[in-house]
Every structure is written in C-alpha cells, then in structure tokens.
Scaffold this motif. Sequence first.
Motif, mmCIF file in Angstrom:
data_model
loop_
_atom_site.group_PDB
_atom_site.id
_atom_site.type_symbol
_atom_site.label_atom_id
_atom_site.label_comp_id
_atom_site.label_asym_id
_atom_site.label_seq_id
_atom_site.Cartn_x
_atom_site.Cartn_y
_atom_site.Cartn_z
ATOM 1 N N GLU A 655 3.107 4.350 -6.575
ATOM 2 C CA GLU A 655 2.080 5.397 -6.621
ATOM 3 C C GLU A 655 0.768 4.856 -7.184
ATOM 4 N N LYS A 656 0.837 3.925 -8.156
ATOM 5 C CA LYS A 656 -0.391 3.317 -8.675
ATOM 6 C C LYS A 656 -1.080 2.475 -7.607
ATOM 7 N N LEU A 657 -0.298 1.908 -6.696
ATOM 8 C CA LEU A 657 -0.872 1.088 -5.625
ATOM 9 C C LEU A 657 -1.368 1.950 -4.464
ATOM 10 N N GLY A 658 -1.184 3.273 -4.544
ATOM 11 C CA GLY A 658 -1.696 4.161 -3.509
ATOM 12 C C GLY A 658 -0.722 4.442 -2.397
ATOM 13 N N GLY A 659 0.567 4.157 -2.595
ATOM 14 C CA GLY A 659 1.562 4.360 -1.551
ATOM 15 C C GLY A 659 2.613 5.377 -1.945
ATOM 16 N N THR A 660 3.676 5.435 -1.156
ATOM 17 C CA THR A 660 4.806 6.332 -1.416
ATOM 18 C C THR A 660 6.098 5.543 -1.262
ATOM 19 N N ILE A 661 7.182 6.078 -1.867
ATOM 20 C CA ILE A 661 8.494 5.443 -1.781
ATOM 21 C C ILE A 661 9.488 6.468 -1.253
ATOM 22 N N ALA A 662 10.449 6.014 -0.422
ATOM 23 C CA ALA A 662 11.405 6.929 0.200
ATOM 24 C C ALA A 662 12.736 6.220 0.384
ATOM 25 N N VAL A 663 13.777 7.040 0.681
ATOM 26 C CA VAL A 663 15.112 6.474 0.904
ATOM 27 C C VAL A 663 15.820 7.274 1.983
ATOM 28 N N GLU A 664 16.571 6.563 2.818
ATOM 29 C CA GLU A 664 17.473 7.166 3.790
ATOM 30 C C GLU A 664 18.835 6.522 3.589
ATOM 31 N N SER A 665 19.911 7.342 3.589
ATOM 32 C CA SER A 665 21.223 6.757 3.303
ATOM 33 C C SER A 665 22.324 7.578 3.939
ATOM 34 N N THR A 666 23.385 6.876 4.324
ATOM 35 C CA THR A 666 24.604 7.504 4.827
ATOM 36 C C THR A 666 25.767 6.964 4.020
ATOM 37 N N LEU A 667 26.572 7.867 3.465
ATOM 38 C CA LEU A 667 27.680 7.468 2.599
ATOM 39 C C LEU A 667 28.651 6.559 3.352
ATOM 40 N N ASN A 668 29.008 5.430 2.716
ATOM 41 C CA ASN A 668 29.940 4.415 3.258
ATOM 42 C C ASN A 668 29.397 3.695 4.489
ATOM 43 N N VAL A 669 28.102 3.859 4.785
ATOM 44 C CA VAL A 669 27.474 3.140 5.910
ATOM 45 C C VAL A 669 26.367 2.223 5.397
ATOM 46 N N GLY A 670 25.509 2.728 4.536
ATOM 47 C CA GLY A 670 24.441 1.901 3.991
ATOM 48 C C GLY A 670 23.214 2.709 3.634
ATOM 49 N N SER A 671 22.217 2.033 3.069
ATOM 50 C CA SER A 671 20.991 2.690 2.618
ATOM 51 C C SER A 671 19.769 1.905 3.079
ATOM 52 N N SER A 672 18.623 2.615 3.167
ATOM 53 C CA SER A 672 17.356 1.980 3.516
ATOM 54 C C SER A 672 16.282 2.519 2.571
ATOM 55 N N PHE A 673 15.807 1.658 1.652
ATOM 56 C CA PHE A 673 14.715 2.015 0.735
ATOM 57 C C PHE A 673 13.408 1.449 1.312
ATOM 58 N N SER A 674 12.356 2.268 1.348
ATOM 59 C CA SER A 674 11.080 1.804 1.898
ATOM 60 C C SER A 674 9.934 2.279 1.020
ATOM 61 N N PHE A 675 8.824 1.499 1.044
ATOM 62 C CA PHE A 675 7.615 1.928 0.354
ATOM 63 C C PHE A 675 6.406 1.506 1.180
ATOM 64 N N THR A 676 5.289 2.204 0.981
ATOM 65 C CA THR A 676 4.091 1.928 1.767
ATOM 66 C C THR A 676 2.973 1.422 0.865
ATOM 67 N N LEU A 677 2.073 0.603 1.482
ATOM 68 C CA LEU A 677 0.882 0.097 0.800
ATOM 69 C C LEU A 677 -0.322 0.325 1.719
ATOM 70 N N PRO A 678 -1.455 0.786 1.166
ATOM 71 C CA PRO A 678 -2.647 0.967 2.012
ATOM 72 C C PRO A 678 -3.043 -0.368 2.663
ATOM 73 N N PHE A 679 -3.291 -0.342 3.981
ATOM 74 C CA PHE A 679 -3.624 -1.574 4.701
ATOM 75 C C PHE A 679 -5.149 -1.711 4.801
ATOM 76 N N THR A 680 -5.662 -2.827 4.302
ATOM 77 C CA THR A 680 -7.084 -3.151 4.440
ATOM 78 C C THR A 680 -7.224 -4.656 4.596
ATOM 79 N N ASP A 681 -8.185 -5.078 5.331
ATOM 80 C CA ASP A 681 -8.365 -6.510 5.567
ATOM 81 C C ASP A 681 -9.599 -7.041 4.833
ATOM 82 N N VAL A 682 -10.117 -6.196 3.899
ATOM 83 C CA VAL A 682 -11.317 -6.603 3.162
ATOM 84 C C VAL A 682 -10.888 -7.176 1.820
#
Length: 685
Positions: A655-682
């Motif tokens: 959140e300090k970096l300006g993004g969000t964090i999320a999770v998707e998971s299925t019991l006994n199958v696996g999990s996927s944790f993801s986070f976003t960062l603002p994209f800039t090329d400057v």
Amino acid sequence: MKKIFWTVLLLVISQWAIGQKTIAKTYKNLDINAEFIADTLAIDSNIKKALTYSIHEDSLAQALFKKSLSTAYRLQSQEQIAKVFFEMGIYFYNNFEYFEAIKSFNKAMPLFENSKQEKELAKLNYYLGQAYYYVYSEDSAFKYFSRALNLYRKGKNTGGEAWCYNGIGTIYGSKNYKVGLKYLNKALAIYLEENDVKGATSAYINLGNIISDNVSFKEGLPYYEKAIAALAIQKSDYNLAIVYNNIGDCYINEKNYVKALFYFEKALETSNRMDVKNLNGLIYLNIADVKLKQNNLDEAIIYSNLSLEHAKKNNDMVIQANNILNFSNIYEAKKDYKKALVFKNDYISIKNRALVYEEQKKMQLFQSINELERSQLEIINLKNKNENTHLKLQSKMNLMYFLIFISIILTVFVVILVIQQKTKKRYYDLLNSKSEQVNTLKDKIQVKNDYLNELNTTKDKLFKIIAHDLRNPLSSIEAFTDLMLQEEDAYDEEDQTAFLHAIKESAMKASLILNDVLAWAINQDSSLVKQRVYLHKIVDEELKLLEVLALQKQITIQNLIHERLSVITDKNKVTTIVRNLVANAIKFSHLEGKITVQAELVDNFIKISVHDSGVGIATNELQALFTADNKKSKFGTQNEKGTGLGLLLCKDFVEKLGGTIAVESTLNVGSSFSFTLPFTDVTPE
C-alpha cells in the motif's frame, strides 16, 4: 463562593480520612486474645460449612465467605484474610470453576508472601498450576508447578514434591512422553512409600493414559486396573467413570467390542451415580460407536440420540458433531444414502460451527488469562498503596498543612474561572459568527480522527498479537531456566538436554517475532527510495536465499518474469514482499511441489503473482489473512513455524508503494498471492 470552598475542602479532608484506614497486620503485630481466637474459630466454622455447598448453592456459600472476609478484615489479620481467599479458591476449584479459582488464589498470593507462610504458599502455587492446566494454559501451569516444587523441597515435604512431579509429568505426556513417564514414576514411588491412595490413583490413571496412547494398550491396562482397585477404596465416581471409559476406548482400538461395551456400560452406571452427569454425552457416543461397529444399527441410533441430548444440554459442539457423523454412517450402513447425505452435510455445518466456537473459546481463554493477570497486578498495586498509606500516617500534621494549602489554591482557581467566564461572554457573539467555519473544520478533523483511530486500533491489535505470541516462549524459557538452576543432581543429562532444546526453540520463536516487528517499525519511519528495479533479477536473488528451504522439500521454483521488465519503485520493500510470499509458498507446499513467479501489465500496473500447488486456504479464512485479527500463524507441511506478521508487512509495504495485494486459493489444490505496482518508465532524478 463560600459554598464551593467548603465543599472542596470537605471532599479533600474526607479523602484524607479514608486514607488513614489501618492496613492488615501479621500475627506477630496483633494482640492475640480470647476474642481474637473466638473470631478465628467462627471464620473456620463458616468456611467449613461453605465448602459443603455445591455450585448450585453458590449464593449460600458466597454469603458465608463474605461473612468470613468481613470478620478477617475487622481483625486486620493478613493470615486470616489470605486463608479465606485460599479456601474460596478451593471451593471454586472443587466445583470445576477454574477461572474463579485462579482469581481467588491470586488474591491470597501477596498476603501469603508478605506473612512468609511458605507451607501455605507451596500449596497455593500447586493449586494454581492445576487450575491453569485445566484451562489449557500449560506454560503458566508449568511455572507454578516448578515454584511449588522448589518450596516443597525447601520444606522437605516429599508428598508435595510427588504432586508436583505428577502435574509436570502430565504436561509432558502430550509433548515428550518418555520424560513424562519419568516424572510420573517418581511421583508414584513417593505415593506408594507414603501410602497415599489418592495420589497413587492419580498417577496410575496418568500412566495408563500415556502408555496406552504412546506405547500399547496391553502395557497400559495394568495401570488402569490398579487405578480401579485404588478407586474402590477412595470412592471417587468421577475418576472411576473416566477410567472405565478410557479402557473402553482402548478395547475399541483393539476391536474387542464386547469388552469395550462392558466397560462403557460400567462407566455409564458410575456416571449416573453423580449429581452432575457431564460425562454421559461422551459415554453414550462411545456406546453408539460400538453398536455401529457390531452392526446393531437401531440401537446405535438410540444411543446417538441420547448422546446428542446430553451434548446439547452441555453445549458440547464436538460431541454434537460426532453424533451427527454417527447418524450419517448408520444410515449409510442401512443403505439409506439420501438420509446419510443429509446428515453428512449437517455434520460439515456443525463441525464448522464447532471450529468457530473453539476459536471463540480460545479467545475467551486468552482474554480471561489477561484479566486474571491484570487482577493480580491490581492486588500488588493495592498492596503498595497500603504501604504508602502507612507512611502517610507518620506525617499527619504535614499532610494537614498541605491540604489547607491545596484548598487555598483551589479557591484562587475558582475565582479565576469566574473571571474567565465573564470574559467569555464578551466574545460569545464573535464566536457565534464563526461557528459555521468551526463546524466545517470539525467535520474535516472528524474524518482525519476516524482515520487515525482506525490506524490506532490496528496498531493496538498488532501489539496484542506480539504480546500474546511472546508470552509463551518467554514463559517456557523462564520455567525451564528455573528448573536448571535447581540442585545439580536434581535432573540427569537427558532432562537438561530436553530443557536446553525447549529453551532454544522458544528463543528462536521469539527472535522470529522480533525480526518481523523490527521490519514493520523501520517501515513506519522510512521514506520511499525510488529507483529502476528489474523484477526478474530481484526474484532470482531472493530464490537463491530461499534455495535451501526449497531443496529440503524438493520443490521446483520457476521465475517466469521477463528479464527486461522493470519498474520505478522502492527496491528494499519489493524485495521484502517477494521474500515473504515465496517463503510462505515453500512453507505450505508438499514434497516435490511446484512454485511459479510471473508478472504481467494490467491497466498501468505491474501485477506480480506467486503460485503454489500446496495445501490451499479455506474460503472462510481468506478475508482475515491481511488483517491484525488473523493473529494465529499456522504450521507448514513439515511443521515449519512462523510469526503471523509476514502478510501484514506485505500489505503495509504494497500500500505504501501505491499498489494492492490479493489472494486466490482452493483448499488442497493451491494458492496464488499477487500484488500490483504502479508502472512508469520515468526514472527519478
């Protein structure tokens, strides 16, 4: 004006007069005469009568205890006050009200310590250990058993030592059964030497339980039989019913259903003789289980219904759930699959409620123990206040002059307030014209205040988590260190090695917690240092650090991020986020599992994802993962431990970096944790 002055003066003087109450004294400072002895005999008589009442007659018992306390306070005797609180604790202990017992014992503790009654203090510490054990606070129980053991040794009371060995052995039974057996055998030897039937019975039951659970039922059965023989003399229906039930459980595991049923029926017969039939639900459930295994399905239904009735009466969610599962198995055996499925679904539902209920009970336990510790602290504070009051008595005249001076100051203060009030009236019209602006500012302040309150609440929850998680390892270190500081020949090398391993494990756990707290604290003060960061390179560097953990579980980790993909952000915080998410994925992955790390561009944000094929997360747990309410850290697939703070750090950093964090998971199958960062090329200057 005069009324205000005299009212203030009266209040101050009355508070001083109350402070002059004489504190309780020890016997050596009291005049022991015939009247004093008569009062103490009356206290003993009231206590003896109160202890005969059951918990259903608590109001009658408490009236007698209150009367005894009143007499003890009038006598100003620390010994008598401590005795009443201790016996009140025994009353609650004997009626299974362990939290109330702990409160009363803690009130007696400072009085026993001050009057230096080491014999009573040893007994008090032992009962505190027992009470904490029964409320599942084993670290606190171990601490008080250790203190009682030291006091009993100092007083050369071998019987008391045996009871402490029995308590410590019971705690070890679920952790290191060999050490537990050693302590229980020490206790049994003393009980037999001193012909203590009650103590020997307790040791036989505990030895039978530990040996049956960890070695074999065949070797544990003789101890149960000895316990039954001893209970025939002692005549304790509660313990006898438990022994019969435990033997029946063992015969079920041996598939000897006839003998199992025989012992369950004896347990039921014994339980029915008691006033409180709190064991009947469990015994009926076990009988129903035997009937099901014997294919007596109709009888199994009857006993399951009886068990369910008792479980609902006692609000026992676990036994209710097991009965619903029994019904499902019975109707499945009857080939009525439709009913079996209905009961199976009901079982899943009530099981989930039971889990929630157990979590609530654990939280209540944690809050109750905190409340008890606060009560103990208040008692110590009251003791200090009494000592301060005693000192004030020696400077009575000085205090009177001081109160007069304070009264004059208060009078001047009231005069100033009156003058200020007249001045305020002149500015009232001006303030009224500005009220609209003030209200606008107030609304803005309220918005900011709500935000700050939310942050403060999160901080308070976090510190409660830290305090709770640090208490157990530090208590263990204190207790084991206390044991090792005793006489050199008290424990052999195997005991000391076990203690050192426990101390090391507790220290490592505390270190993990403090490292996460330090990272969080540094983040609160540090500003963002932005630079161009190549994500593929960062992930590679962190994978090298975690390579040993992955190799131990033969886990394959793939870095699928493009080598040229970069983003302008704070490198240190991104590194911490990646390290925590990958370490969590390794922790909850199975042997030979697979983990992938990838990134993609989504709406001017770089989304970095960590996928694993591990144990997964239940749906009802997902929402609490990134909140301070989720204070419990789960064990990994190989019992790896954590602190429960890692995901909170990740969320804070993202959140300090300006993004969000999320999770998707299925019991006994696996999990996927993801986070976003603002994209800039400057690139920043």
